[in-house]
Every structure is written in structure tokens, then in C-alpha cells.
Write an enzyme that holds these catalytic residues in place. Structure first.
Site, PDB file in Angstrom:
ATOM      1  N   GLN A   1       0.748  -1.584  -0.035  1.00 17.74           N
ATOM      2  CA  GLN A   1      -0.275  -0.082  -0.284  1.00 17.74           C
ATOM      3  C   GLN A   1       1.137   1.113   0.291  1.00 17.74           C
ATOM      4  OE1 GLN A   1      -3.073  -0.457   0.794  1.00 17.74           O
ATOM      5  NE2 GLN A   1      -4.174   0.460  -0.519  1.00 17.74           N
TER       6      GLN A   1
ATOM      7  N   LYS B   1      -2.697  -1.211   6.806  1.00 16.26           N
ATOM      8  CA  LYS B   1      -3.444  -2.135   6.454  1.00 16.26           C
ATOM      9  C   LYS B   1      -3.746  -2.006   7.987  1.00 16.26           C
ATOM     10  CE  LYS B   1      -5.452  -3.841   3.086  1.00 16.26           C
ATOM     11  NZ  LYS B   1      -5.560  -3.207   1.274  1.00 16.26           N
TER      12      LYS B   1
ATOM     13  N   ASP C   1     -12.134  -3.525   2.096  1.00 13.21           N
ATOM     14  CA  ASP C   1     -10.868  -4.697   1.349  1.00 13.21           C
ATOM     15  C   ASP C   1     -11.832  -6.448   1.502  1.00 13.21           C
ATOM     16  OD1 ASP C   1      -8.005  -4.720   0.097  1.00 13.21           O
ATOM     17  OD2 ASP C   1      -8.667  -6.883   1.090  1.00 13.21           O
TER      18      ASP C   1
ATOM     19  N   ASN D   1     -16.831  -6.866  -5.343  1.00 16.48           N
ATOM     20  CA  ASN D   1     -16.645  -5.533  -5.274  1.00 16.48           C
ATOM     21  C   ASN D   1     -15.764  -5.310  -6.584  1.00 16.48           C
ATOM     22  OD1 ASN D   1     -14.749  -2.355  -5.411  1.00 16.48           O
ATOM     23  ND2 ASN D   1     -16.579  -1.660  -4.616  1.00 16.48           N
TER      24      ASN D   1
HETATM   25  P1  NDP Z   1     -14.620  -8.693  -2.112  1.00 19.76           P
HETATM   26  O1  NDP Z   1     -14.454  -8.947  -0.192  1.00 19.76           O
HETATM   27  O2  NDP Z   1     -16.129  -8.155  -1.849  1.00 19.76           O
HETATM   28  O3  NDP Z   1     -15.214 -10.207  -2.710  1.00 19.76           O
HETATM   29  C1  NDP Z   1     -13.351 -10.902  -2.323  1.00 19.76           C
HETATM   30  C2  NDP Z   1     -13.964 -11.798  -3.391  1.00 19.76           C
HETATM   31  O4  NDP Z   1     -12.728 -12.255  -3.577  1.00 19.76           O
HETATM   32  C3  NDP Z   1     -15.015 -12.659  -3.868  1.00 19.76           C
HETATM   33  O5  NDP Z   1     -15.460 -12.619  -4.342  1.00 19.76           O
HETATM   34  C4  NDP Z   1     -14.813 -14.129  -2.772  1.00 19.76           C
HETATM   35  O6  NDP Z   1     -15.130 -15.474  -2.472  1.00 19.76           O
HETATM   36  C5  NDP Z   1     -13.339 -14.467  -3.656  1.00 19.76           C
HETATM   37  N1  NDP Z   1     -11.919 -14.540  -2.055  1.00 19.76           N
HETATM   38  C6  NDP Z   1     -11.345 -14.468  -1.412  1.00 19.76           C
HETATM   39  N2  NDP Z   1     -10.404 -14.755  -0.302  1.00 19.76           N
HETATM   40  C7  NDP Z   1     -10.723 -15.497  -1.640  1.00 19.76           C
HETATM   41  C8  NDP Z   1     -10.006 -17.135  -1.059  1.00 19.76           C
HETATM   42  N3  NDP Z   1      -9.139 -16.755  -0.319  1.00 19.76           N
HETATM   43  N4  NDP Z   1      -9.727 -18.118  -2.009  1.00 19.76           N
HETATM   44  C9  NDP Z   1     -10.972 -17.891  -3.117  1.00 19.76           C
HETATM   45  N5  NDP Z   1     -11.483 -17.306  -3.326  1.00 19.76           N
HETATM   46  C10 NDP Z   1     -11.964 -15.233  -2.219  1.00 19.76           C
HETATM   47  O7  NDP Z   1     -13.021  -7.920  -2.390  1.00 19.76           O
HETATM   48  P2  NDP Z   1     -12.761  -6.745  -2.895  1.00 19.76           P
HETATM   49  O8  NDP Z   1     -13.531  -7.410  -4.060  1.00 19.76           O
HETATM   50  O9  NDP Z   1     -13.164  -5.394  -2.458  1.00 19.76           O
HETATM   51  O10 NDP Z   1     -11.204  -7.082  -2.613  1.00 19.76           O
HETATM   52  C11 NDP Z   1     -10.930  -8.307  -3.924  1.00 19.76           C
HETATM   53  C12 NDP Z   1      -9.167  -8.107  -3.790  1.00 19.76           C
HETATM   54  O11 NDP Z   1      -8.581  -6.487  -4.344  1.00 19.76           O
HETATM   55  C13 NDP Z   1      -8.477  -8.355  -2.390  1.00 19.76           C
HETATM   56  O12 NDP Z   1      -7.028  -8.851  -2.904  1.00 19.76           O
HETATM   57  C14 NDP Z   1      -8.354  -6.732  -2.301  1.00 19.76           C
HETATM   58  O13 NDP Z   1      -7.137  -6.300  -1.670  1.00 19.76           O
HETATM   59  C15 NDP Z   1      -7.775  -5.904  -3.315  1.00 19.76           C
HETATM   60  N6  NDP Z   1      -7.937  -4.133  -3.504  1.00 19.76           N
HETATM   61  C16 NDP Z   1      -9.539  -4.467  -3.012  1.00 19.76           C
HETATM   62  C17 NDP Z   1      -9.797  -3.032  -2.923  1.00 19.76           C
HETATM   63  C18 NDP Z   1     -11.469  -2.522  -3.060  1.00 19.76           C
HETATM   64  O14 NDP Z   1     -11.879  -1.339  -2.713  1.00 19.76           O
HETATM   65  N7  NDP Z   1     -12.633  -2.504  -2.554  1.00 19.76           N
HETATM   66  C19 NDP Z   1      -8.585  -1.954  -3.366  1.00 19.76           C
HETATM   67  C20 NDP Z   1      -7.163  -2.452  -3.595  1.00 19.76           C
HETATM   68  C21 NDP Z   1      -6.829  -3.719  -4.161  1.00 19.76           C
HETATM   69  P3  NDP Z   1     -15.795 -15.431  -1.275  1.00 19.76           P
HETATM   70  O15 NDP Z   1     -17.537 -14.366  -1.176  1.00 19.76           O
HETATM   71  O16 NDP Z   1     -16.598 -17.221  -1.475  1.00 19.76           O
HETATM   72  O17 NDP Z   1     -15.172 -15.626  -0.172  1.00 19.76           O
END
Ligand code: NDP
Length: 454
Positions: free
Chosen positions: A115, A130, A170, A244
């Protein structure tokens, strides 16, 4: 290790390894950055004299605390909460909060370290942090989520503040959780300030913050393609995750004329050969954001394939990939499969979704590869703009924020090209990993030198 010579990568990583036992993700993230910047440090000895990389790889502080709450049956539950404040040389600490059972100190240290570079790349004044908890939000009632968020903030509030540390969402932390945490901060402190970003529009949120990370990752993809005279139009895109970032990556891919065909969650992935269109995406948003259901339902509803057992979508043929789930979801074998299938560009929506060896494969194949700290910085970029709006107590118009997000992503692309060194080959190859790492490093390093040994 002698201060007289710039350490080799092995020497440097060996030291980090010894100081951080049992934290492989943190070591992986530091190693990736060190591999890019050590040569630059050799050419610019002041960074070595000031031990900048060594200082960046040691968080300013790591706070760990107990979070006690009661479930709906009245049972007392105990989780562990953290805030890692990595570096505040260029602004208040800033970075998301993750609620997921896999959360531990090493993972949050990796994310806070990344970050720091990402925030520097946006051009906005934000340091790196974080936080999170090993709390599992899955299957919890709304009331349980609220009680947990309140308990978490009851300790976290001492360590954060609008000019100190401004967390955001996150994995597992979206608008609902931010709302509950904001409410508790306000109750405890009796202050109405922009202590969190990703807030609802009714209480200090910014237009397009929700969309920004996914949109930004696809803008970056578009900029990389444009740099080599191509565009996303007509390309088949493989996307992982369904939260997201994935949802908004798919939305922007559709707007730019690409054909997204996959989405995943921790159960497995769906493959929709006909493409995920706007209507199907609306279903995914309702499924994931409102009903909090599983992606398999998509396959049943639209007659698409579902591959279970936590399978990931990288075997599906496609020319673009936007991994948006979690760290280390693309292995070296996956990378080989993707290259065999003709992949031309990968833009990391998630943080460090590609294992180091897989990154090397993409680099050797000279495809377009954007690391998360560059490609997914749109989210924190708009968070920075949310902070500005909160300080000024105004809300900018959506058009203006759309334009600013586009500018931020373009600026990051330009910085990566500046330091990623075009090799002069006919393919105009840019090493975006090196470009992002060196550009982020230089900005933070110069601020650290100016502020002395602190
Ligand atoms: P969400 O919680 O909205 O979605 C996460 C998604 O990834 C879900 O579909 C989840 O499935 C899946 N997932 C999470 N962990 C695992 C795992 N261990 N194995 C398989 N699938 C997994 O999170 P975000 O969309 O916000 O974040 C996704 C990624 O983007 C992360 O790496 C985060 O750090 C990164 N990110 C997010 C930002 C943001 O603004 N939100 C900014 C910058 C980076 P399930 O529902 O089954 O857990």
C-alpha cells in the site's frame, strides 16, 4: 551486513526472512520490490546511505488487539484485530480493513507494505497501512456484523484519525461494515470527521468510490494496450472473484467492448461462453451484495458451467485477465496455461494475486503485466479524493470524479513507463513491475530523506 555495500537481493531477503519468521506473504512482497529497486539504489547511493529500503520493510508499528463480541445465541466470541501502520512519509497512513479467516499479521504486513508504494503512485499525499481481523463474516446476521464492527472500532479508534490513519474497505468489508465502524467511531469520540473512506453517500462518501478499484484496473489495462497500439474491444476476458472489484472490472470491460466470461468465489468459478452481459452482472450484484449467495447460482440461472472444489478460472481460454479475488491465486502452472491459451495482458485488480514465479513467466513472455500496486490504485485514489471532500465538507460531482479517476490511472501508467524502461524492442516492452516499484520507492524515499532519521 556491512553498510559499505548495497546488499545483494539474497543478502537483503535473507535479513528480512530472519526478522519475519512465518510471514511468507510479507517476504514475497518485499522480495518483489527489492528485486526491482536494488539496482536503482546502487546507482543512487543516497538511498543506501539512509537505509531507505531497510526502513520501509520495517513497519512504523503493528497494533494487535482482542475483539470480543456476542453472537445471536448470546455466546461470547473472541477474534484478533490488527492495524499495521507501515509508512507515513508522504501522508497519513491509508489502507483497507480485511475481515477474513485467513487474516494474520504477515498478510497485513504484506498489504501495508504494498500500500505504501501504491499510494505513492497515485500522486496523492497518503502513507501506507492496512488492518483487519480473522473474523469470518460469512453466515453472520446483520446484527452480528454490527456488534463485531462496533467491538473492532472500540479498540481501533485510538489508533486512527482523519490526519493520522484513514482506513477503508477490503475483502469482507464493504459499505455496510464501514457504516457500522463509522457510527461507532462517532459515538465514542463525538467527532464527525473523515476517519474512514468508502462511506455511504448520505454521510460523507464520494461518488464512484465503490466502482473505482475495478474501473481503475480496466483503465490501466486499456492504457497498457493503447501503449502498444491495441484496445480491449473484442477481447475475451477472464475475471476472478465476484466481489466489489470483480463486479466493477466486469462493468468497465463491458463498456469498453470486451467479453468477460468468468467469475469466481471461494467455492469455484463460473464459465459463461456467451459472455457476462449487463443483465447478468446486475444479477451478480444482487446475489453477492444483497443476498450474499454463492456464485454457483449464476450457473444454474443462466445455464453456464460451474467448476467447484475452489477451482480458479485460469484454464479458460481468453486474451485478457483481471484477477480480482485474493493473493497468490495465479500459480506458475496457471501462468503457463494462460500463455499457451494466448493471453496478451494481465491487470491485477486484487493485491498480489500472481505468485512470483508466475510473474516471471509473464515477464519472460513479454506480455503486458500490471502489478496490483499500479493497476488497483484507483480505489485508494478516489479514497484520497473522499478525504479531500470530507476536509472541505463538500461533495464533488460524479463527472468530475470520473475524470479525476481516469487522470490518476493515466498518471500511474505514465510513471510506470518512465521507470519501467522501454527496452527499445519493436514491442515497446515496459516492465510495469519495475516501473511501479521504482516510481513508488523514489517518491517515498525522497520524503524520508528530507524528514531525517525518524
Ligand atoms: P470482496 O470481499 O468484495 O470480494 C472478494 C472476492 O474474492 C469474493 O468473490 C471472494 O469469494 C473471493 N475470495 C476472497 N478470498 C478468497 C480466497 N482465499 N480464495 C478464493 N476466493 C476468495 O473484496 P474486494 O473485491 O474488495 O477485494 C478483492 C481483492 O481486491 C483483494 O485482493 C483486495 O485486497 C483487492 N483490493 C480491493 C480494493 C477495494 O477498493 N475494495 C482496493 C484495492 C485492492 P467468497 O465470497 O467466497 O469469499
Amino acid at each position: 551486513m556491512s553498510r559499505d555495500h548495497v546488499p545483494t537481493l539474497e543478502e537483503f531477503v535473507d535479513g528480512v526472512d530472519k526478522r519475519n519468521p512465518g510471514q511468507p506473504e510479507f517476504i514475497q512482497a518485499v522480495k518483489e520490490v527489492a528485486a526491482s529497486v536494488l539496482d536503482y539504489i546502487k546507482d543512487h547511493p543516497k538511498y543506501h546511505e539512509h537505509q531507505i529500503l531497510e526502513r520501509m520493510a520495517e513497519p512504523d508499528r503493528v497494533v494487535s488487539f482482542r475483539v470480543c463480541w456476542q453472537d445471536d445465541q448470546g455466546n461470547v466470541r473472541v477474534n484478533r484485530g490488527y492495524r499495521v501502520q507501515n509508512n507515513n512519509a508522504i501522508g497519513p497512513y491509508k489502507g483497507g480493513i480485511r475481515f477474513h479467516p485467513s487474516v494474520n499479521q504477515g498478510i497485513l504486513k504484506f498489504l501495508a507494505f504494498e500500500q505504501t508504494f501504491k499510494n505513492a503512485l497515485t500522486g496523492l499525499p497518503m502513507g501506507g497501512g492496512k488492518g483487519g481481523s480473522n473474523f469470518n463474516p460469512k453466515g453472520k446476521s446483520d446484527a452480528e456484523i454490527m456488534r463485531f464492527c462496533q467491538a473492532f472500532m472500540t479498540e481501533l479508534y485510538r489508533h486512527v484519525g482523519e490526519d493520522t490513519d484513514v482506513p477503508a474497505g477490503d475483502i469482507g468489508v464493504g459499505g455496510r461494515e464501514i457504516g457500522y465502524m463509522f457510527g461507532q467511531f462517532k459515538r465514542i469520540t463525538n467527532r464527525y470527521v473523515g476517519v474512514l473512506t468508502g462511506k455511504g453517500m448520505e454521510y460523507g462518501g464520494s461518488p464512484i468510490r465503490t466502482e473505482a478499484t475495478g474501473y481503475g484496473a480496466v483503465y490501466f489495462l486499456q492504457d497498457m494496450l493503447k501503449h502498444v497500439g491495441k484496445s480491449p474491444e473484442g477481447h475475451v476476458a477472464i475475471v476472478s472473484g465476484s466481489g466489489n472489484v470483480a463486479q466493477h472490472a466486469v462493468e468497465k470491460l463491458l463498456q469498453l467492448g470486451a467479453k468477460p466470461v468468468t467469475l469466481s468465489d471461494s467455492d469455484g468459478f463460473i464459465y459463461d461462453k456467451n459472455g457476462i452481459d449487463e443483465e447478468k452482472l446486475a444479477f451478480v450484484k444482487e446475489l453477492k451484495n444483497k443476498r450474499r449467495g454463492r456464485i454457483e447460482e449464476y450457473a444454474r440461472k443462466f445455464g453456464a458451467e460451474f467448476h467447484g472444489d475452489a477451482a480458479r478460472p485460469w484454464r479458460v481460454p481468453g486474451t485478457l485477465a483481471v484477477p480480482c479475488a485474493t493473493q497468490n491465486e495465479i500459480t506458475a502452472d496457471d501462468a503457463k496455461m494462460m500463455l499457451d491459451n494466448g493471453i496478451i495482458a494481465v491487470s491485477e485488480g486484487a493485491n498480489m494475486p500472481t505468485e512470483l514465479e508466475a510473474v516471471h513467466r509473464f515477464q519472460q513472455a513479454r506480455i503486458l503485466f500490471a502489478p496490483g500496486k499500479a493497476a488497483n490504485a484507483g480505489g485508494v485514489g478516489v479514497s484520497g479524493l473522499e478525504m479531500s471532500q470530507n476536509s472541505a465538507r463538500i461533495t464533488w460531482k460524479e463527472d468530475e470524479l470520473q475524470r479525476l479517476l481516469r487522470d490518476i490511472m493515466q498518471g500511474i501508467h505514465d510513471r510506470c513507463v518512465k521507470y519501467g524502461g522501454e527496452t527499445g524492442g519493436k514491442d515497446k516492452y515496459v516492465d510495469y513491475v519495475k516501473g511501479a516499484n521504482v516510481a513508488g520507492f523514489v517518491k517515498v524515499a525522497d520524503a524520508m530523506i528530507a524528514q531525517g532519521v525518524v
